[in-house]
Design a protein around this motif. Sequence first.
Motif, short mmCIF file in Angstrom:
data_model
loop_
_atom_site.label_atom_id
_atom_site.label_comp_id
_atom_site.label_asym_id
_atom_site.label_seq_id
_atom_site.Cartn_x
_atom_site.Cartn_y
_atom_site.Cartn_z
N THR A 68 57.65 -30.85 32.51
CA THR A 68 58.12 -32.02 33.24
C THR A 68 57.32 -33.23 32.78
O THR A 68 56.09 -33.18 32.73
N SER A 70 56.62 -37.17 33.60
CA SER A 70 56.81 -38.27 34.56
C SER A 70 57.24 -39.51 33.81
O SER A 70 56.79 -39.77 32.69
N GLY A 100 61.57 -39.10 39.63
CA GLY A 100 60.18 -39.00 39.21
C GLY A 100 59.96 -38.70 37.75
O GLY A 100 58.90 -38.95 37.20
N GLY A 101 60.96 -38.13 37.09
CA GLY A 101 60.77 -37.78 35.69
C GLY A 101 61.90 -36.95 35.14
O GLY A 101 63.00 -36.90 35.70
N THR A 103 62.75 -32.99 33.54
CA THR A 103 62.29 -31.62 33.38
C THR A 103 63.08 -30.96 32.26
O THR A 103 64.32 -31.05 32.23
N TYR A 134 52.83 -41.21 30.02
CA TYR A 134 53.61 -40.08 30.50
C TYR A 134 52.63 -39.00 30.96
O TYR A 134 51.74 -38.61 30.19
N ARG A 135 52.80 -38.51 32.17
CA ARG A 135 52.01 -37.36 32.64
C ARG A 135 52.87 -36.13 32.43
O ARG A 135 54.06 -36.14 32.73
N THR A 137 53.41 -31.97 33.05
CA THR A 137 53.10 -30.72 33.75
C THR A 137 54.01 -29.63 33.20
O THR A 137 55.06 -29.92 32.62
N SER A 151 48.15 -36.11 29.59
CA SER A 151 48.91 -37.35 29.54
C SER A 151 49.16 -37.72 28.09
O SER A 151 48.37 -37.40 27.21
#
Length: 160
Positions: A68, A70, A100-101, A103, A134-135, A137, A151
């Motif tokens: 994902t 962000s 939020g982003g 995935t 961009y973060r 996960t 990031s």
Amino acid sequence: MNIRPLVSSLSALAISVALLPLANFPAQAQMVMRFTTPFVTDSGFVGAAGNMHYITLAVTGFSLESATISLPIDMGRSIDVKAFDPNGKEIPTTTKVSPGGVTIDFNQPVEANTYVRLQLSGIDMSRMGGRVLYRVTTKLEGVDGDIPIGSAMVRLKEQG
């Protein structure tokens, strides 16, 4: 003439020379890095227009089920994301864009000990210049929950 200081100095010099081969010169520092989760290795933009960004992930430790990314508040949400293996072959994915982003679900988990390049196209920012952060996960096979892995920072095209 007092010969004692001279004998002491020569004795110290002889001992130093005798022990010199035991010293391991030159001293070298070593650092061993063992990564147990994926991490961001590279990011940037593709082409002169600056509307295509990429993020490269090193997949280590566990197989990668999804990632994902962000998205900044001022970035449009009509983004298309594709994933590529180290040979440039597209990896089949399903993408979901949310407020939020975005995935990226991999149809088959990406095995550990490889790289994945995530390419975001259709980047539309309300600002020119500066940087975008961009973060990232991930979800890993056999691990519950989202794992933040780092990031990616991309320089935006300057106005002009």
